[in-house]
Design a protein around this motif. Structure first.
Motif, short mmCIF file in Angstrom:
data_model
loop_
_atom_site.label_atom_id
_atom_site.label_comp_id
_atom_site.label_asym_id
_atom_site.label_seq_id
_atom_site.Cartn_x
_atom_site.Cartn_y
_atom_site.Cartn_z
N THR A 21 0.83 -1.20 0.00
CA THR A 21 0.00 0.00 0.00
C THR A 21 0.86 1.26 0.00
O THR A 21 0.61 2.21 -0.76
CB THR A 21 -0.93 0.01 1.23
N PHE A 22 1.90 1.26 0.85
CA PHE A 22 2.83 2.40 0.87
C PHE A 22 3.49 2.57 -0.49
O PHE A 22 3.60 3.69 -1.00
CB PHE A 22 3.90 2.18 1.94
N MET A 23 3.91 1.47 -1.10
CA MET A 23 4.55 1.55 -2.41
C MET A 23 3.58 2.04 -3.47
O MET A 23 3.96 2.78 -4.38
CB MET A 23 5.12 0.18 -2.78
N GLY A 24 2.31 1.63 -3.35
CA GLY A 24 1.32 2.09 -4.31
C GLY A 24 1.10 3.59 -4.24
O GLY A 24 1.02 4.27 -5.27
N TYR A 25 1.02 4.12 -3.01
CA TYR A 25 0.88 5.57 -2.85
C TYR A 25 2.13 6.30 -3.35
O TYR A 25 2.04 7.37 -3.96
CB TYR A 25 0.61 5.92 -1.39
N ALA A 26 3.30 5.72 -3.08
CA ALA A 26 4.55 6.33 -3.56
C ALA A 26 4.56 6.37 -5.08
O ALA A 26 4.99 7.37 -5.68
CB ALA A 26 5.75 5.54 -3.03
N ALA A 27 4.08 5.30 -5.71
CA ALA A 27 4.02 5.27 -7.17
C ALA A 27 3.07 6.35 -7.70
O ALA A 27 3.37 7.03 -8.67
CB ALA A 27 3.57 3.89 -7.64
N GLY A 28 1.92 6.50 -7.03
CA GLY A 28 0.96 7.52 -7.46
C GLY A 28 1.52 8.91 -7.36
O GLY A 28 1.38 9.72 -8.30
N TRP A 29 2.17 9.23 -6.23
CA TRP A 29 2.79 10.54 -6.09
C TRP A 29 3.94 10.72 -7.07
O TRP A 29 4.21 11.83 -7.54
CB TRP A 29 3.28 10.74 -4.66
N GLY A 30 4.62 9.62 -7.40
CA GLY A 30 5.68 9.69 -8.40
C GLY A 30 5.14 10.12 -9.76
O GLY A 30 5.77 10.93 -10.47
N GLU A 57 14.20 10.77 -19.67
CA GLU A 57 14.91 9.78 -18.87
C GLU A 57 14.26 9.59 -17.50
O GLU A 57 13.92 8.47 -17.11
CB GLU A 57 16.37 10.21 -18.69
N LEU A 58 14.06 10.67 -16.76
CA LEU A 58 13.55 10.58 -15.40
C LEU A 58 12.11 10.10 -15.35
O LEU A 58 11.74 9.27 -14.51
CB LEU A 58 13.68 11.93 -14.69
N THR A 59 11.28 10.61 -16.26
CA THR A 59 9.88 10.17 -16.25
C THR A 59 9.76 8.72 -16.71
O THR A 59 8.87 7.99 -16.26
CB THR A 59 9.04 11.07 -17.16
N GLY A 60 10.65 8.28 -17.60
CA GLY A 60 10.65 6.88 -18.00
C GLY A 60 10.98 5.96 -16.83
O GLY A 60 10.34 4.92 -16.64
N TYR A 61 11.97 6.35 -16.03
CA TYR A 61 12.31 5.56 -14.84
C TYR A 61 11.14 5.53 -13.87
O TYR A 61 10.79 4.48 -13.31
CB TYR A 61 13.53 6.16 -14.14
N ALA A 62 10.53 6.70 -13.64
CA ALA A 62 9.42 6.78 -12.68
C ALA A 62 8.24 5.94 -13.14
O ALA A 62 7.57 5.29 -12.34
CB ALA A 62 9.00 8.23 -12.49
N LEU A 63 7.98 5.94 -14.44
CA LEU A 63 6.88 5.15 -14.98
C LEU A 63 7.16 3.66 -14.80
O LEU A 63 6.27 2.89 -14.40
CB LEU A 63 6.68 5.48 -16.46
N ALA A 64 8.40 3.25 -15.06
CA ALA A 64 8.74 1.83 -14.98
C ALA A 64 8.63 1.30 -13.56
O ALA A 64 7.93 0.30 -13.31
CB ALA A 64 10.17 1.61 -15.50
#
Length: 213
Positions: A21-30, A57-64
């Motif tokens: 759940t924490f990782m999911g919220y972190a992904a959403g904020w990312g 580059e940075l947004t590609g990493y964040a998306l992955a």
């Protein structure tokens, strides 16, 4: 003995689910930060005459890694797409093992994905691989974040499989089905109403009867 094993498996599953759940919220904020960064870069290039030159580059990493970090939370919420055509018409004695079989198949598939992801990170560390970009980012960093999400997803699948199997063996198959079954229309409608702040305005019975249409 079986009940104690179920309690232990459920506890481990809840702990990993909280991490998910924490990782999911972190992904959403990312993803939100990605949108803000792209907006800033576009405006800076248009009105201020400069660019970070690292948006892609940075947004590609964040998306992955954001996608992989959201997998465990989506499993906990039963939000993954699953096509249930025949299973709902099967008797319980057949339906419960089918749920376990589907989860076991997912575990095998994600196991192969996790193995490949780990090997990719190991190879990047071995050769000191970096991205061909302005930042020259060491590839093991975004790949490691991506792999971590997949590994947490795999661990959660295995814990849910263990707990569900024990529940079925203990004659509590309905509890296992509640843990694994695809969300119903009523549950999705209730979630949508809660998200828009109208959950208290319409009673559950009205949702079931289609009164919200």
């Amino acid at each position: 003995m079986l009940d104690r094993m179920i309690v232990a498996a459920a506890l481990c599953r809840r702990l990993v689910a909280r991490l998910g759940t924490f990782m999911g919220y972190a992904a959403g904020w990312g993803f939100i930060l990605c949108a803000a960064f792209i907006t800033f870069d576009v405006l800076a290039r248009r009105f201020l005459g400069f660019s970070s030159q690292s948006t892609t580059e940075l947004t590609g990493y964040a998306l992955a890694f954001g996608i992989s970090w959201a997998l465990a939370h989506a499993l906990t919420c039963r939000a993954h797409v699953r096509i249930d055509v025949l299973i709902n018409f099967l008797p319980a004695k057949i339906r419960y093992p089918m749920h376990l079989l589907s989860l076991a198949a997912l575990a095998v598939f994600i196991g192969f994905v996790a193995k490949g992801a780990w090997e990719l990170v190991d190879e990047s560390l071995l050769f000191g691989a970096t991205d061909i970009s302005v930042l020259r980012t060491p590839l093991w960093i975004p790949q490691g974040l991506w792999t971590f999400g997949i590994l947490v997803f795999l661990v959660l699948i295995l814990l849910m499989l263990a707990e569900s199997t024990l529940l079925v063996l203990a004659g509590r198959g309905s509890e296992a089905e509640a843990l694994l079954h695809q969300r119903t229309y009523d549950e999705e409608a209730a979630e949508a109403l809660e998200a828009c702040g109208a959950a208290d305005a319409v009673p559950p019975a009205a949702i079931a009867n289609g009164a919200t249409k």
